[in-house]
Design a protein around this motif. Structure first.
Motif, mmCIF file in Angstrom:
data_model
loop_
_atom_site.group_PDB
_atom_site.id
_atom_site.type_symbol
_atom_site.label_atom_id
_atom_site.label_comp_id
_atom_site.label_asym_id
_atom_site.label_seq_id
_atom_site.Cartn_x
_atom_site.Cartn_y
_atom_site.Cartn_z
ATOM 1 N N LYS A 17 -0.418 29.186 -22.741
ATOM 2 C CA LYS A 17 -0.595 30.634 -22.647
ATOM 3 C C LYS A 17 -1.149 31.133 -23.982
ATOM 4 O O LYS A 17 -2.244 30.749 -24.370
ATOM 5 N N LYS A 18 -0.429 31.954 -24.680
ATOM 6 C CA LYS A 18 -0.859 32.455 -25.976
ATOM 7 C C LYS A 18 0.177 32.100 -27.032
ATOM 8 O O LYS A 18 1.290 31.718 -26.728
ATOM 9 N N GLY A 19 -0.226 32.229 -28.296
ATOM 10 C CA GLY A 19 0.690 31.967 -29.383
ATOM 11 C C GLY A 19 0.683 30.509 -29.795
ATOM 12 O O GLY A 19 -0.220 29.726 -29.469
ATOM 13 N N ASP A 20 1.726 30.122 -30.524
ATOM 14 C CA ASP A 20 1.862 28.752 -31.016
ATOM 15 C C ASP A 20 2.247 27.849 -29.849
ATOM 16 O O ASP A 20 3.361 27.919 -29.329
ATOM 17 N N LEU A 21 1.330 26.974 -29.454
ATOM 18 C CA LEU A 21 1.556 26.135 -28.277
ATOM 19 C C LEU A 21 2.541 25.006 -28.529
ATOM 20 O O LEU A 21 2.898 24.281 -27.596
ATOM 21 N N SER A 22 2.963 24.824 -29.768
ATOM 22 C CA SER A 22 3.964 23.795 -30.035
ATOM 23 C C SER A 22 5.347 24.215 -29.543
ATOM 24 O O SER A 22 6.241 23.378 -29.442
ATOM 25 N N TYR A 23 5.517 25.509 -29.228
ATOM 26 C CA TYR A 23 6.769 25.979 -28.640
ATOM 27 C C TYR A 23 6.645 25.968 -27.121
ATOM 28 O O TYR A 23 5.670 26.472 -26.561
ATOM 29 N N CYS A 24 7.635 25.396 -26.470
ATOM 30 C CA CYS A 24 7.584 25.263 -25.012
ATOM 31 C C CYS A 24 7.486 26.614 -24.324
ATOM 32 O O CYS A 24 6.870 26.729 -23.258
ATOM 33 N N SER A 25 8.072 27.644 -24.917
ATOM 34 C CA SER A 25 8.068 28.965 -24.284
ATOM 35 C C SER A 25 6.678 29.572 -24.206
ATOM 36 O O SER A 25 6.473 30.521 -23.440
ATOM 37 N N ASN A 26 5.722 29.057 -24.980
ATOM 38 C CA ASN A 26 4.350 29.560 -24.932
ATOM 39 C C ASN A 26 3.492 28.768 -23.951
ATOM 40 O O ASN A 26 2.264 28.821 -24.018
ATOM 41 N N ASN A 27 4.119 28.040 -23.069
ATOM 42 C CA ASN A 27 3.441 27.300 -22.006
ATOM 43 C C ASN A 27 4.101 27.647 -20.682
ATOM 44 O O ASN A 27 5.303 27.922 -20.629
ATOM 45 N N ARG A 28 3.325 27.648 -19.640
ATOM 46 C CA ARG A 28 3.871 27.858 -18.302
ATOM 47 C C ARG A 28 3.642 26.596 -17.478
ATOM 48 O O ARG A 28 2.653 25.882 -17.673
ATOM 49 N N GLY A 29 4.550 26.314 -16.591
ATOM 50 C CA GLY A 29 4.468 25.077 -15.822
ATOM 51 C C GLY A 29 3.992 25.304 -14.400
ATOM 52 O O GLY A 29 4.304 26.323 -13.781
ATOM 53 N N ILE A 30 3.214 24.377 -13.897
ATOM 54 C CA ILE A 30 2.851 24.355 -12.482
ATOM 55 C C ILE A 30 3.346 23.035 -11.903
ATOM 56 O O ILE A 30 3.374 22.014 -12.600
ATOM 57 N N THR A 31 3.748 23.067 -10.655
ATOM 58 C CA THR A 31 4.312 21.892 -10.005
ATOM 59 C C THR A 31 3.345 21.363 -8.959
ATOM 60 O O THR A 31 2.897 22.111 -8.081
ATOM 61 N N LEU A 32 3.011 20.090 -9.069
ATOM 62 C CA LEU A 32 2.140 19.424 -8.104
ATOM 63 C C LEU A 32 3.014 18.733 -7.064
ATOM 64 O O LEU A 32 3.806 17.847 -7.404
ATOM 65 N N ILE A 33 2.891 19.144 -5.807
ATOM 66 C CA ILE A 33 3.690 18.569 -4.732
ATOM 67 C C ILE A 33 2.783 17.783 -3.792
ATOM 68 O O ILE A 33 1.557 17.876 -3.861
ATOM 69 N N ASP A 34 3.414 17.003 -2.913
ATOM 70 C CA ASP A 34 2.651 16.165 -1.989
ATOM 71 C C ASP A 34 1.815 17.038 -1.045
ATOM 72 O O ASP A 34 2.294 18.050 -0.511
ATOM 73 N N ILE A 35 0.576 16.614 -0.819
ATOM 74 C CA ILE A 35 -0.328 17.377 0.042
ATOM 75 C C ILE A 35 0.169 17.379 1.486
ATOM 76 O O ILE A 35 0.027 18.373 2.201
ATOM 77 N N ALA A 36 0.770 16.274 1.932
ATOM 78 C CA ALA A 36 1.279 16.223 3.308
ATOM 79 C C ALA A 36 2.379 17.257 3.526
ATOM 80 O O ALA A 36 2.487 17.847 4.611
ATOM 81 N N GLY A 37 3.200 17.496 2.506
ATOM 82 C CA GLY A 37 4.210 18.546 2.611
ATOM 83 C C GLY A 37 3.584 19.920 2.751
ATOM 84 O O GLY A 37 4.106 20.792 3.461
ATOM 85 N N LYS A 38 2.439 20.130 2.084
ATOM 86 C CA LYS A 38 1.720 21.398 2.237
ATOM 87 C C LYS A 38 1.199 21.555 3.666
ATOM 88 O O LYS A 38 1.178 22.669 4.202
ATOM 89 N N VAL A 39 0.768 20.462 4.270
ATOM 90 C CA VAL A 39 0.269 20.529 5.649
ATOM 91 C C VAL A 39 1.383 20.986 6.598
ATOM 92 O O VAL A 39 1.173 21.871 7.445
ATOM 93 N N PHE A 40 2.560 20.400 6.450
ATOM 94 C CA PHE A 40 3.678 20.783 7.320
ATOM 95 C C PHE A 40 4.083 22.238 7.062
ATOM 96 O O PHE A 40 4.376 22.987 8.006
ATOM 97 N N SER A 41 4.087 22.667 5.790
ATOM 98 C CA SER A 41 4.427 24.059 5.478
ATOM 99 C C SER A 41 3.398 25.020 6.060
ATOM 100 O O SER A 41 3.750 26.111 6.527
ATOM 101 N N THR A 42 2.134 24.629 6.045
ATOM 102 C CA THR A 42 1.091 25.483 6.619
ATOM 103 C C THR A 42 1.270 25.637 8.120
ATOM 104 O O THR A 42 1.046 26.723 8.677
#
Length: 404
Positions: A300-325
């Motif tokens: 994100k912004k600021g000092d990237l060495s601090y975890c709080s200045n980063n945001r996380g995204i989660t990669l999940i299985d594509i087949a699970g997305k198909v069932f959710s859709t």
């Protein structure tokens, strides 16, 4: 070979020079004996070099070696011959497996699916070429290109560009290392395992909420009207529609199966995926791997060495997305009929722009007419009151929490 030659030049002359390193071991004796028998010389021992340039070493502990998830080259599926061979490999495995019944293990079935698809993809598709190192700056990449063009001449220009390129890469590496993750005390973490542990602790604290102090008594609510939703197991048309809604060039989850493999893999993959979705629907149990994800930090912004200045995204299985859709397509039309007209967010063909515009107009009119205005947030029990003072025309705001 793990051969160490030692420094006994007189015994092994002329096969060994005076610049060898290490203590002579059994493999070193075999190597030097072979060189003497065939009039060979260990060339690296004839010239002075740094010790780190004379030795090579691989860690015997494979768990410490860095592992990187390689992505399959899904673009090869556009080749008809490759697609036919890919489908033939998966089809052969699919026909061998017994028919899935209601009592079989969904995790075992999912493991068979992922193993077969990954094996066929490795054999017929191969992997994408790796990207360049992320820590190399654009200036260094430009110097590398210029040095490459000047290399055939090997003149003074090449030597100067080579010096500038190496200095620039060193500075890039230092800057990249300086931006590594810090611990809770603000100290730079140098060990890779410790950095991963720090990320794990940060996201666990961020994503795992505490138990609520107050619970909701759902018995006081009246029973909602039953929705007319299709409760039959999924069919092939729904799987095809869900696959058609998948976007390409998206990162895979833990199973390493990309959207392109499921979309372009042919009828065999679609039939197998349909069978898995039907089993999940009937037994109401999903594969354990669908509940796992790969969390990637994005700056994100600021000092990237601090975890709080980063945001996380989660990669999940594509087949699970198909069932959710498939589930979403079944319920969204019925749920949309029960929503109020003033609900605009997360609805097809609508947005919150009209509500934002109306709210902005109300606030502006209140400021112009010097009238008080109040905004109540039902989710946070927050009352925000803003008003203008008629005598002086100054704007002021107050905030308070409302009782439940």
């Amino acid at each position: 070979m793990n051969a160490q030659l030692g420094d006994d030049v007189n015994t092994w002359k002329p096969a060994l020079g005076c610049h060898a390193v290490g203590a002579l071991n059994d493999n070193g004796i075999r190597l030097l004996t072979f060189c003497l028998a065939h009039d060979l010389i260990v060339g690296s021992s004839l010239f002075p070099h740094k010790n780190i340039h004379k030795l090579t070493w691989n860690s015997p502990d494979v768990l410490k070696q860095q592992k990187k998830q390689l992505k399959f080259n899904s673009s090869n599926l556009s080749n008809r011959d490759i697609l036919a061979s890919f489908n033939a490999t998966i089809g052969g495995k699919f026909n061998i497996l017994a028919e899935l019944d209601d009592t079989s293990d969904i995790n075992k079935e999912w493991a068979n699916f992922t193993d077969t698809v990954n094996s066929a993809a490795r054999e017929h598709l191969g992997y994408r070429k790796g990207k360049q190192e992320e820590w190399i700056s654009s200036e260094s990449r430009d110097l590398i290109s210029r040095r490459k063009r000047a290399k055939p001449s090997l003149g003074s220009d090449y030597q100067e560009l080579n010096r500038q390129t190496r200095a620039s890469l060193r500075n890039d590496k230092k800057a990249w290392r300086a931006s590594q993750i810090r611990d809770v005390n603000g100290n730079i973490i140098k060990d890779e395992a410790a950095r991963l542990q720090r990320w794990s602790e940060y996201f666990k604290g961020l994503l795992n909420a505490d138990e609520p102090e107050e619970t909701i008594d759902f018995s006081v609510f009246t029973q909602a009207e039953e929705l007319n939703i299709n409760m039959d197991p999924p069919v092939r048309e729904e799987v095809d529609k869900a696959l058609g809604l998948l976007k390409r060039n998206k990162a895979p989850g833990v199973d390493n199966i990309t959207p392109e493999i499921l979309k372009d893999g042919g009828d065999v993959i679609r039939e197998w995926l349909l069978r898995i979705c039907q089993h999940v629907w009937k037994n109401e149990v999903t594969p354990a791997e669908w509940g796992k994800g790969i969390i990637l930090p994005l700056p994100k912004k600021g000092d990237l060495s601090y975890c709080s200045n980063n945001r996380g995204i989660t990669l999940i299985d594509i087949a699970g997305k198909v069932f959710s859709t498939i589930l979403l397509q079944r319920v969204k039309d019925e749920v949309d009929l029960k929503m109020r007209d003033n609900q605009a967010g997360f609805r097809k063909g609508r947005s919150c722009q009209d509500q934002i515009f109306s709210l902005n107009q109300i606030i502006e009119k209140c400021l112009d007419q010097q009238l008080p205005a109040s905004l109540i947030s039902l989710t946070s029990r927050l009352l925000l009151t803003q008003c203008t003072c008629p005598p002086c025309g100054k704007f002021s705001a107050s905030m308070e929490y409302l009782p439940r």
